[in-house]
Design an enzyme around this catalytic site. Structure first.
Site, PDB file in Angstrom:
ATOM      1  N   HIS A  19       0.828  -1.209   0.000  1.00 26.24           N
ATOM      2  CA  HIS A  19       0.000   0.000   0.000  1.00 26.24           C
ATOM      3  C   HIS A  19       0.861   1.257   0.000  1.00 26.24           C
ATOM      4  CE1 HIS A  19       0.947   0.942   4.182  1.00 26.24           C
ATOM      5  NE2 HIS A  19       0.849  -0.356   4.421  1.00 26.24           N
ATOM      6  N   GLU A  98      -2.098  -6.832   7.502  1.00 27.67           N
ATOM      7  CA  GLU A  98      -0.760  -6.709   8.078  1.00 27.67           C
ATOM      8  C   GLU A  98      -0.620  -7.616   9.299  1.00 27.67           C
ATOM      9  OE1 GLU A  98       2.325  -6.452   7.989  1.00 27.67           O
ATOM     10  OE2 GLU A  98       2.657  -4.301   7.703  1.00 27.67           O
TER      11      GLU A  98
END
Length: 194
Positions: A19, A98
């Site tokens: 990202h 994550e």
């Protein structure tokens, strides 16, 4: 991207992407799975640049991302690169999120105490990948490796019937490191068995 070898008939090519910059990144905070920070203006520009790089070289059959907002915001501009015969939406997967850093989430990475704790954790992982991050929800590197491997195999398997078997996977730095770690583990095990 335009120099990659031809994609064989029953193969899928996964493009692993991180990202863009988030507000938590700009503040130098450890995000993990528990901090759901949006992209900064720089992060939005990075997402647009990623889409431009694909636009020039690759037509995507599928776009998948973590369910965390920073990944979905990065993935959305890629919709302009989709094969017209395929559905145009970003599929979100919780297992692409994550790492769960436990008590380390939200700490400022530049503070000395945080740096010491992170270095200690990395040293522990050198000898045992099953050591979890500190705190109630801390995930181990081995848990993350297993999660990453399983979801990527599932995504690849589910993408085999697409006309364009190029798949963008937008995720996070530690998940991507876990994938690389898995490759290194497999390589070492292969070399030891030869």
């Amino acid at each position: 991207m335009n120099r990659l070898p031809h994609l064989h008939q029953n193969s899928v090519r996964l493009y692993l992407c991180r990202h863009g910059e988030t507000h938590a990144n700009a503040k130098r905070l450890i995000q993990g799975a528990g901090i759901n920070s949006k992209l900064t203006a720089i992060g939005v520009h990075q997402a647009d640049s990623l889409a431009s790089a694909f636009q020039e070289n690759v037509q995507l059959g599928r776009i998948v991302s973590s369910n965390l907002i920073r990944a979905t915001q990065t993935a959305r501009p890629l919709l302009s690169v989709m094969d017209n015969d395929e559905p145009t939406f970003v599929q979100q997967y919780t297992d692409l999120r994550e790492m769960q850093y436990g008590d380390l989430e939200g700490l400022e990475i530049t503070k000395n105490e945080t740096t010491v704790r992170m270095r200690t954790l990395w040293q522990d992982w050198k000898s045992d990948l099953n050591v979890p991050c500190p705190g109630k929800n801390g995930e181990s590197m081995m848990d993350l490796i297993d999660r990453a491997e399983n979801i990527l195999w599932q995504i690849a398997f589910d993408s085999k019937t697409l006309r364009s078997r190029n798949v963008a996977v937008v995720s996070h730095s530690m998940l991507l490191r876990a994938v690389l770690t898995k490759f290194l583990i497999d390589k070492e095990e292969g070399e030891m068995s030869s």
